[in-house]
Design a protein around this motif. Structure first.
Motif, short mmCIF file in Angstrom:
data_model
loop_
_atom_site.label_atom_id
_atom_site.label_comp_id
_atom_site.label_asym_id
_atom_site.label_seq_id
_atom_site.Cartn_x
_atom_site.Cartn_y
_atom_site.Cartn_z
N GLY A 97 -3.91 6.79 -9.91
CA GLY A 97 -2.72 7.11 -9.12
C GLY A 97 -1.46 6.59 -9.75
N ASP A 98 -1.35 6.65 -11.07
CA ASP A 98 -0.19 6.19 -11.85
C ASP A 98 0.01 4.67 -11.83
OD1 ASP A 98 0.45 8.77 -12.70
OD2 ASP A 98 1.64 9.14 -10.90
N ARG A 99 -0.99 3.93 -11.37
CA ARG A 99 -0.92 2.46 -11.38
C ARG A 99 -1.96 1.94 -12.37
NH1 ARG A 99 -1.03 4.41 -6.39
NH2 ARG A 99 -3.29 4.16 -6.33
N PRO A 100 -1.59 0.97 -13.21
CA PRO A 100 -2.58 0.41 -14.15
C PRO A 100 -3.74 -0.24 -13.40
CG PRO A 100 -0.36 -0.36 -14.67
CD PRO A 100 -0.28 0.36 -13.37
N MET A 101 -4.95 0.00 -13.89
CA MET A 101 -6.12 -0.64 -13.29
C MET A 101 -6.23 -2.05 -13.87
SD MET A 101 -8.88 2.39 -12.81
CE MET A 101 -9.70 1.56 -11.45
N VAL A 102 -6.76 -2.97 -13.07
CA VAL A 102 -6.87 -4.36 -13.45
C VAL A 102 -8.34 -4.78 -13.40
CG1 VAL A 102 -4.55 -4.92 -12.62
CG2 VAL A 102 -6.51 -5.16 -11.08
N PRO A 103 -8.70 -5.90 -14.05
CA PRO A 103 -10.08 -6.37 -13.92
C PRO A 103 -10.44 -6.56 -12.44
CG PRO A 103 -8.96 -7.56 -15.67
CD PRO A 103 -7.92 -6.72 -14.97
N ALA A 104 -11.61 -6.10 -12.05
CA ALA A 104 -12.01 -6.12 -10.64
C ALA A 104 -12.01 -7.53 -10.06
CB ALA A 104 -13.38 -5.47 -10.48
N ALA A 105 -12.30 -8.52 -10.87
CA ALA A 105 -12.35 -9.90 -10.37
C ALA A 105 -10.98 -10.40 -9.94
CB ALA A 105 -12.93 -10.81 -11.44
N THR A 106 -9.91 -9.85 -10.49
CA THR A 106 -8.56 -10.32 -10.16
C THR A 106 -7.82 -9.37 -9.22
OG1 THR A 106 -7.57 -9.22 -12.07
CG2 THR A 106 -8.36 -11.48 -12.39
N ALA A 107 -8.45 -8.29 -8.82
CA ALA A 107 -7.78 -7.29 -7.97
C ALA A 107 -7.65 -7.78 -6.54
CB ALA A 107 -8.55 -5.98 -7.99
N PRO A 108 -6.50 -7.53 -5.91
CA PRO A 108 -6.35 -7.89 -4.49
C PRO A 108 -7.19 -6.94 -3.64
CG PRO A 108 -4.44 -6.67 -5.25
CD PRO A 108 -5.31 -6.90 -6.45
N PRO A 109 -7.54 -7.34 -2.41
CA PRO A 109 -8.28 -6.43 -1.54
C PRO A 109 -7.46 -5.17 -1.27
CG PRO A 109 -8.13 -8.63 -0.58
CD PRO A 109 -7.28 -8.63 -1.81
N ALA A 110 -8.13 -4.03 -1.35
CA ALA A 110 -7.44 -2.76 -1.16
C ALA A 110 -7.31 -2.44 0.33
CB ALA A 110 -8.20 -1.65 -1.86
N PRO A 111 -6.20 -1.87 0.73
CA PRO A 111 -6.04 -1.50 2.13
C PRO A 111 -6.93 -0.31 2.48
CG PRO A 111 -4.18 -0.72 0.86
CD PRO A 111 -5.03 -1.55 -0.06
N ALA A 112 -7.43 -0.29 3.70
CA ALA A 112 -8.26 0.83 4.16
C ALA A 112 -7.37 2.04 4.39
CB ALA A 112 -8.99 0.45 5.43
N THR A 113 -7.93 3.21 4.15
CA THR A 113 -7.18 4.44 4.34
C THR A 113 -8.10 5.53 4.87
OG1 THR A 113 -5.78 6.09 3.28
CG2 THR A 113 -7.50 5.15 1.93
N ASP A 114 -7.51 6.48 5.58
CA ASP A 114 -8.28 7.60 6.11
C ASP A 114 -8.19 8.83 5.22
OD1 ASP A 114 -9.08 6.12 8.30
OD2 ASP A 114 -7.39 6.77 9.54
N ALA A 115 -7.47 8.73 4.11
CA ALA A 115 -7.30 9.87 3.21
C ALA A 115 -8.61 10.21 2.50
CB ALA A 115 -6.22 9.56 2.19
N ASP A 116 -8.78 11.48 2.18
CA ASP A 116 -9.96 11.90 1.45
C ASP A 116 -9.93 11.33 0.04
OD1 ASP A 116 -10.95 13.39 3.55
OD2 ASP A 116 -9.95 15.23 2.91
N PRO A 117 -11.09 10.85 -0.45
CA PRO A 117 -11.11 10.28 -1.80
C PRO A 117 -10.91 11.36 -2.87
CG PRO A 117 -13.31 10.31 -0.87
CD PRO A 117 -12.38 10.76 0.21
N VAL A 118 -10.21 10.98 -3.92
CA VAL A 118 -10.02 11.84 -5.08
C VAL A 118 -11.04 11.46 -6.15
CG1 VAL A 118 -8.39 12.49 -6.90
CG2 VAL A 118 -7.59 12.18 -4.57
N THR A 119 -11.24 10.16 -6.31
CA THR A 119 -12.23 9.64 -7.25
C THR A 119 -13.53 9.47 -6.47
OG1 THR A 119 -10.44 8.47 -8.35
CG2 THR A 119 -12.66 7.82 -8.92
#
Length: 105
Positions: free
Chosen positions: A39-61
């Motif tokens: 989504g035009d945002r750089p991906m980061v190592p999973a261990a350092t990623a903040p918790p993602a907000p929940a969403t009701d949108a359909d997944p693209v990935t």
């Protein structure tokens, strides 16, 4: 001063910072350090990623699907579906086609 780009290796786990998308690197190019975005945002190592907000949108990935870059040198496996589109160096990644099974005549 910016830090040098991190070299991707098979087994690395990456996460999006604004969606629930998480991937594992299956294959990575040895000759370059690609920029992976969701989504035009750089991906980061999973261990350092903040918790993602929940969403009701359909997944693209999509969960369990493999994504490849245009050259076929980078392959990612989606381990958590999310709303962002995966891209490598600005170019959208595509679903990897399944290999046909041999005929058993």
């Amino acid at each position: 001063m910016t830090s040098p780009a991190r070299t991707l290796r098979p087994g690395d786990q990456l996460a999006d910072t604004a969606s629930t998308t998480r991937v594992v690197v299956v294959r990575a190019p040895a000759d370059r350090q690609p920029t992976i975005t969701c989504g035009d945002r750089p991906m980061v190592p999973a261990a350092t990623a903040p918790p993602a907000p929940a969403t009701d949108a359909d997944p693209v990935t999509l969960l369990g699907k493999r994504y490849v870059d245009a050259d076929g040198t980078l392959e990612l496996l989606c381990t958590a579906a999310g709303t962002g589109e995966l891209a490598c160096d600005g170019a959208p990644m595509t679903l990897k086609a399944a290999k046909p099974l041999p005929a058993s005549d």
